[in-house]
Design a protein around this motif. Structure first.
Motif, PDB file in Angstrom:
ATOM      1  N   ASP A  37      -1.241  61.878  -9.083  1.00 22.40           N
ATOM      2  CA  ASP A  37      -2.657  62.142  -8.841  1.00 22.40           C
ATOM      3  C   ASP A  37      -3.089  61.836  -7.410  1.00 22.40           C
ATOM      4  O   ASP A  37      -4.283  61.913  -7.089  1.00 22.40           O
ATOM      5  N   MET A  38      -2.135  61.504  -6.545  1.00 26.53           N
ATOM      6  CA  MET A  38      -2.485  61.316  -5.135  1.00 26.53           C
ATOM      7  C   MET A  38      -3.098  62.606  -4.579  1.00 26.53           C
ATOM      8  O   MET A  38      -2.637  63.701  -4.882  1.00 26.53           O
ATOM      9  N   ILE A  39      -4.095  62.456  -3.751  1.00 27.58           N
ATOM     10  CA  ILE A  39      -4.691  63.625  -3.096  1.00 27.58           C
ATOM     11  C   ILE A  39      -3.736  64.162  -2.040  1.00 27.58           C
ATOM     12  O   ILE A  39      -3.501  65.367  -1.944  1.00 27.58           O
ATOM     13  N   PHE A  40      -3.176  63.251  -1.252  1.00 30.17           N
ATOM     14  CA  PHE A  40      -2.247  63.627  -0.188  1.00 30.17           C
ATOM     15  C   PHE A  40      -0.854  63.098  -0.529  1.00 30.17           C
ATOM     16  O   PHE A  40      -0.679  61.919  -0.834  1.00 30.17           O
ATOM     17  N   SER A  41       0.125  63.967  -0.472  1.00 35.28           N
ATOM     18  CA  SER A  41       1.488  63.599  -0.856  1.00 35.28           C
ATOM     19  C   SER A  41       2.123  62.667   0.179  1.00 35.28           C
ATOM     20  O   SER A  41       1.665  62.557   1.323  1.00 35.28           O
ATOM     21  N   ILE A  42       3.195  62.011  -0.232  1.00 39.84           N
ATOM     22  CA  ILE A  42       3.955  61.160   0.676  1.00 39.84           C
ATOM     23  C   ILE A  42       4.437  61.976   1.879  1.00 39.84           C
ATOM     24  O   ILE A  42       4.330  61.537   3.026  1.00 39.84           O
ATOM     25  N   GLU A  43       4.943  63.177   1.612  1.00 35.26           N
ATOM     26  CA  GLU A  43       5.427  64.036   2.691  1.00 35.26           C
ATOM     27  C   GLU A  43       4.317  64.359   3.692  1.00 35.26           C
ATOM     28  O   GLU A  43       4.544  64.330   4.904  1.00 35.26           O
ATOM     29  N   HIS A  44       3.142  64.654   3.165  1.00 36.04           N
ATOM     30  CA  HIS A  44       2.027  65.010   4.048  1.00 36.04           C
ATOM     31  C   HIS A  44       1.593  63.799   4.874  1.00 36.04           C
ATOM     32  O   HIS A  44       1.329  63.925   6.085  1.00 36.04           O
ATOM     33  N   ILE A  45       1.532  62.643   4.247  1.00 30.37           N
ATOM     34  CA  ILE A  45       1.115  61.425   4.953  1.00 30.37           C
ATOM     35  C   ILE A  45       2.083  61.108   6.093  1.00 30.37           C
ATOM     36  O   ILE A  45       1.662  60.817   7.220  1.00 30.37           O
ATOM     37  N   ILE A  46       3.378  61.154   5.803  1.00 24.31           N
ATOM     38  CA  ILE A  46       4.382  60.880   6.837  1.00 24.31           C
ATOM     39  C   ILE A  46       4.246  61.874   7.985  1.00 24.31           C
ATOM     40  O   ILE A  46       4.278  61.504   9.164  1.00 24.31           O
ATOM     41  N   SER A  47       4.077  63.133   7.655  1.00 19.03           N
ATOM     42  CA  SER A  47       3.958  64.163   8.684  1.00 19.03           C
ATOM     43  C   SER A  47       2.723  63.942   9.544  1.00 19.03           C
ATOM     44  O   SER A  47       2.793  64.013  10.778  1.00 19.03           O
ATOM     45  N   VAL A  48       1.592  63.651   8.916  1.00 19.18           N
ATOM     46  CA  VAL A  48       0.344  63.449   9.654  1.00 19.18           C
ATOM     47  C   VAL A  48       0.448  62.255  10.597  1.00 19.18           C
ATOM     48  O   VAL A  48       0.075  62.337  11.776  1.00 19.18           O
ATOM     49  N   ILE A  49       0.945  61.128  10.090  1.00 17.37           N
ATOM     50  CA  ILE A  49       1.067  59.933  10.935  1.00 17.37           C
ATOM     51  C   ILE A  49       1.965  60.209  12.130  1.00 17.37           C
ATOM     52  O   ILE A  49       1.669  59.826  13.266  1.00 17.37           O
TER      53      ILE A  49
END
Length: 300
Positions: free
Chosen positions: A237-249
């Motif tokens: 139920d995360m809004i932003f996936s782990i992959e997306h978070i890593i990429s954004v940071i």
């Protein structure tokens, strides 16, 4: 593979959690089997070795199955002190706010559901390990809150990481409690002080290697306070996936081995109740995540 930072008789070592509540002293086992000492006593240095470490440990496990001497390198967990798996990271812990829809709503309204990952950090000095006491800091807050979270541990250096490659940069996962002084968070408008009080980042009890977690989005995050379930959410139920978070940071900030990313908390935090249910002296907070572990701490 579950890796822990542990102490026994004043010596700190990296251990592998075994079945039946035991821990393997990796340095001592390696010295006996390979007649060398390449496994560091520091978790970040171990993480930097990446797959070399994992393959090395697998060899040790195979040897253990045949060795009659294995008992001298395996200790009962009750005899050691588990520290935070990374007792002192090299930089602040990356944190994602309002990454579960229901939590965003309980902290405000549907208008508070973020369009982009909401990022803040916690100071390295906030980290403590399992069973350690959380200082309530009553001289500056009466609004101490809990937030049970899945934390991602970065394995290798990277920048401008594409989402489809992001999991290649993950070493494993652990449990993290993003303890928060809500009044400081509110008063200062920025989150740093309210999130960075000493002892406000319990973490552990160990790091579970990513090979153990088939699907990081099939996990249940549950927080209990004095045995009462307060939070119960699913990582899918995360809004932003782990992959997306890593990429954004990583688009403009270099990620390095041992970096910690807390991925957000489900609904049910103390400040979300009416009236609020903040932590007080003597309270016990227990956070469990499927296949990752159980983290328990008391308020001093």
């Amino acid at each position: 593979m579950n890796f822990a930072t542990a102490q026994l008789n004043g010596r700190t070592f990296i251990g592998l959690i075994m079945e039946e509540n035991q821990i393997l002293d990796l340095q001592k086992a390696e010295k006996k089997l390979f007649e060398m000492e390449t496994i560091p006593a520091d978790m970040i240095c171990c993480i930097e070795k990446g797959e070399k470490l994992i393959n090395h440990v697998r060899q040790l496990q195979q040897w253990l199955e045949k060795s009659e001497e294995a008992g001298s390198f395996i200790y009962p967990l009750k005899d050691v002190k588990l520290l935070s798996p990374i007792p002192r990271p090299k930089k602040n812990i990356f944190c994602v706010g309002k990454n579960y829809r229901d939590h965003a709503i309980e902290m405000g309204s549907e208008a508070d559901i973020p369009e982009y990952p909401m990022l803040f950090s916690k100071a390295p000095t906030a980290i403590i390990g399992p069973e350690e006491l959380i200082d309530p800091h009553t001289h500056i807050t009466q609004e101490l809150d809990y937030e049970g979270e899945l934390a991602v541990i970065i394995e290798k250096r990277g920048k401008q990481i594409a989402e489809e490659e992001a999991m290649d940069y993950v070493f494993g996962y652990t449990v993290l409690n993003d303890v928060t002084a809500r009044n400081l968070q509110r008063n200062h408008k920025q989150f740093l002080l309210g999130k960075s009080l000493d002892t406000s980042c319990p973490m552990g009890p160990y790091i579970v290697h990513k090979s153990v977690i088939a699907d990081p989005y099939a996990l249940m995050v549950e927080t209990k306070v004095n045995g009462e379930v307060r939070q119960s959410g699913k990582t899918r139920d995360m809004i932003f996936s782990i992959e997306h978070i890593i990429s954004v940071i990583s688009q403009g900030t270099t990620l390095e081995p041992g970096d910690i990313i807390a991925t957000g908390t489900p609904s049910g935090v103390g400040s979300g109740f009416k009236p609020p249910r903040f932590l007080k002296s003597g309270d016990e907070v227990e956070i469990s995540i499927t296949s990752v572990g159980k983290l328990k701490n008391k308020i001093k």
